[in-house]
Write a protein that holds these residues in place. Sequence first.
Motif, PDB file in Angstrom:
ATOM      1  N   LYS A 184      38.356  23.826  35.218  1.00 40.56           N
ATOM      2  CA  LYS A 184      37.110  24.518  35.492  1.00 40.56           C
ATOM      3  C   LYS A 184      36.963  24.759  36.989  1.00 40.56           C
ATOM      4  N   THR A 194      31.120  31.905  47.090  1.00 36.36           N
ATOM      5  CA  THR A 194      32.157  30.895  47.246  1.00 36.36           C
ATOM      6  C   THR A 194      33.028  31.274  48.431  1.00 36.36           C
ATOM      7  N   THR A 229      29.571  26.848  36.214  1.00 31.63           N
ATOM      8  CA  THR A 229      30.943  26.383  36.042  1.00 31.63           C
ATOM      9  C   THR A 229      31.646  27.181  34.949  1.00 31.63           C
ATOM     10  N   TYR A 230      32.830  27.679  35.274  1.00 31.19           N
ATOM     11  CA  TYR A 230      33.611  28.530  34.376  1.00 31.19           C
ATOM     12  C   TYR A 230      34.905  27.820  33.982  1.00 31.19           C
ATOM     13  N   GLU A 288      28.408  29.372  43.171  1.00 30.80           N
ATOM     14  CA  GLU A 288      26.956  29.323  43.318  1.00 30.80           C
ATOM     15  C   GLU A 288      26.371  30.719  43.117  1.00 30.80           C
ATOM     16  N   GLU A 320      24.228  26.645  40.377  1.00 33.78           N
ATOM     17  CA  GLU A 320      25.604  26.247  40.144  1.00 33.78           C
ATOM     18  C   GLU A 320      26.048  26.681  38.747  1.00 33.78           C
ATOM     19  N   THR A 362      33.677  25.963  39.913  1.00 35.42           N
ATOM     20  CA  THR A 362      32.235  26.156  40.064  1.00 35.42           C
ATOM     21  C   THR A 362      31.939  27.067  41.243  1.00 35.42           C
TER      22      THR A 362
END
Length: 274
Positions: free
Chosen positions: A81, A22, A176-177, A85, A174, A83
Amino acid sequence: MIKVTALLALAAAAQAHTVAWTKGMYCFGGPDLSTDNANTNTAVAPLYNLAREDWWFQHDRGCDAAPPADGDILELPAGGKFTVELAHNRAQTSLSYDGKYSSAWPDGKDHPEDWAGPGNPPECIQDDGAMHTNNQSTAAGTAFAISYQSDLSKVTMENLAVFTVLEHTPWKREATYEVPRRSPSLPRGWLHLRVALGSEWMWTAEYVAPAQIAKYCDDDITKCVKGAKQMIAFNQQTGNNVQVPDGKTPMYNKAWGWESAFFYLEGAQNDIFA
């Protein structure tokens, strides 16, 4: 305003050849600040059997001296959230070559949705030696941790608390957290990856409690550590922090006590605040 540092940890990081890419991460273009290497995988190399001073913030490869460019940030909305990679090389993300060499998977190739290793039960996936998993259900999980220290030299395992986890990752590119809902908004920041991702954000209110060491508790729920917990350090010469039962592997999942404030659930760790 208080600046904070954040870090992404991969469970069993010594064997996971994957990192979260990121804008805002350390070593985004490699350790040489004079060159932006779009094909770098320096931050991805496994951290294994190293002294604590070498694996901490990926000092062994110079990533701790390669901060993000000014203005490169990752926004973390409170209760929302974000995201990133997960890939084996920056070239296999949308952040290089306009995504030409990326796919839905960390290796930039195509795979079936039920991708698994050969045999029944499945063995380790052979098509992608960097994943080190049999299938998605056995992926060890990943986590982000946060500290109120902006000076990397002042960050310790005790003031770096895991604030979100994602079970059964790394898997797809991808990921997402979830961000804890009680935390204030984190409008700007820089990120460094894996066992050395530094990130700088503006924080306004509640403080994170001192982080404790996670414990295996799948066999007894009363052993689970409540509240803020440290990232997992494992398979190193020095600096390991978890006691691992025979035949087990440390993971960011329910078996190691990763829960929300009220019930066992992957995602935002809403009970980390003092």
